[in-house]
Design an enzyme around this catalytic site. Structure first.
Site, PDB file in Angstrom:
ATOM      1  N   GLU A 158       0.972  -1.282   0.078  1.00  0.00           N
ATOM      2  CA  GLU A 158       0.160  -0.141  -0.082  1.00  0.00           C
ATOM      3  C   GLU A 158       0.801   1.243  -0.093  1.00  0.00           C
ATOM      4  O   GLU A 158       0.495   2.288  -0.497  1.00  0.00           O
ATOM      5  CB  GLU A 158      -0.944  -0.065   1.179  1.00  0.00           C
ATOM      6  N   GLU A 176      -1.334   9.039  -0.193  1.00  0.00           N
ATOM      7  CA  GLU A 176      -1.687   8.833  -1.506  1.00  0.00           C
ATOM      8  C   GLU A 176      -1.131  10.023  -2.321  1.00  0.00           C
ATOM      9  O   GLU A 176      -1.341  11.054  -1.892  1.00  0.00           O
ATOM     10  CB  GLU A 176      -2.937   8.167  -2.063  1.00  0.00           C
TER      11      GLU A 176
END
Length: 334
Positions: A158, A176
């Site tokens: 991730e 992100e």
């Protein structure tokens, strides 16, 4: 005739000693529940007992300085003192009771509006308890290390920046890349706060207001903490790791927890079997990102990246998973 024993005189110092002994025994027998619970929780081997700081640094040599061993261990130990009982009526009417094991205090932190409605009470209840102290600590040492490898594999995928084929590039991203997306969805229990964004943050890249609110309820006993301040997940490393552990340990609607799957506690029901869902590492991928990565064959790059990380961490931690059901290539997502 008098009882001859009634004439025996016990010296005062013996009486005092016996009284003191009885008080000590009574206190041991009837000690506070909170102390007993805290002692029981503390008796489990902490992750720090199986993973040193040197090992952590070796596993994540390219990590962002935000992610420290100290923050990880503190997150594990602090959240480990929390357990949450989830009670459900009908299909989706919930009551959450959060217990702080260090004090023994239990508090209802969520009770849906329809909880006490007659129609809801007629529906069968289901109850389960999430004990966050079981993170990498519920089973034998080998299984606990296997769980740690699975957890590290998923958070590494991730948060990696690119793929160097060496699996040493986990924990590089704090959030992100695209922070313009707000990631909000209608949710009566965890409504989005105007102006706040719930994009992926932390080791598990937790996203959407529903997850932020649910995590906040479990971690803090107050949904507003992370709903109002989602940026805490990218500014406080302990909170960041806690959100990852929360997501790993907490079942979602229709989904088991990744924890229950990897330690062999979960068994598929008829619907899961029909969807090709089986116990093993592949199922943890399905839980985390099944719609994107699963049921797409054996050449799915993201799925194989997670599998590569898993095998890498198993080797580094000195454990094996010879019967690993690692793939979710033929599993339907949720």
């Amino acid at each position: 005739m008098s009882n001859p024993k009634s004439n025996i005189r016990i010296p005062k110092y013996i009486k005092l000693s016996l009284l003191l002994l009885s008080v000590i025994l009574l206190s041991l027998k009837c000690g506070s529940t909170s102390n007993n619970v805290a002692a029981s929780a503390a008796s489990k081997t902490s992750v720090a007992g199986v993973l040193s700081e040197q090992q952590f640094n070796d596993l994540f040599p390219m990590r962002d300085k935000f992610y420290t061993y100290a923050a990880f261990i503190k997150a594990v130990d602090e959240l480990g003192m929390i357990k949450v009982k989830i009670a459900r009526r009908a299909t989706s009417v919930y009551q959450f009771t959060r217990t702080d094991k260090s004090t023994g205090k239990s508090t209802i932190i969520r009770q849906d509006e329809d909880w006490n409605e007659a129609w809801a009470k007629k529906k069968p209840d289901s109850t389960y308890v999430i004990d966050y102290g079981n993170f990498c600590a519920e089973k034998d040492p080998q299984t606990n290390k296997k769980e740690l490898a699975a957890f590290f594999a998923n958070i590494s995928h991730e948060t990696r920046h690119g793929q160097d084929g060496q699996y040493n590039d986990g924990l590089m991203f704090i959030h992100e890349n695209n922070t313009s997306l707000v990631y909000t969805a209608d949710n009566d229990n965890y409504p989005a706060v105007p102006g706040k964004k719930y994009y992926g943050r932390g080791p598990m890249q937790i996203s959407y207001n529903g997850n932020y609110g649910y995590a906040s309820d479990c971690i803090f006993g107050d949904k507003k903490v992370l709903l109002n301040n989602p940026e805490l997940v990218e500014t406080d490393p302990v909170i960041a790791f806690k959100t990852a552990i929360y997501f790993w340990m907490t079942p979602q609607t229709l989904k088991p927890s990744a924890h229950d799957v990897i330690i062999g506690k979960w068994q598929p029901n008829a619907a899961d079997q029909a969807a090709g869902r089986t116990p093993g590492f592949g199922m943890t991928i399905n839980i985390i990102n099944g719609q994107v990565e699963c049921n797409k064959g054996e050449n799915m790059q993201a799925m194989n990246d997670r599998i590569g990380f898993y095998r890498y961490f198993l080797s580094k931690l000195g454990v094996s998973d010879p019967n690993c059901a690692c793939s979710c290539g033929k599993m339907k997502g949720y």
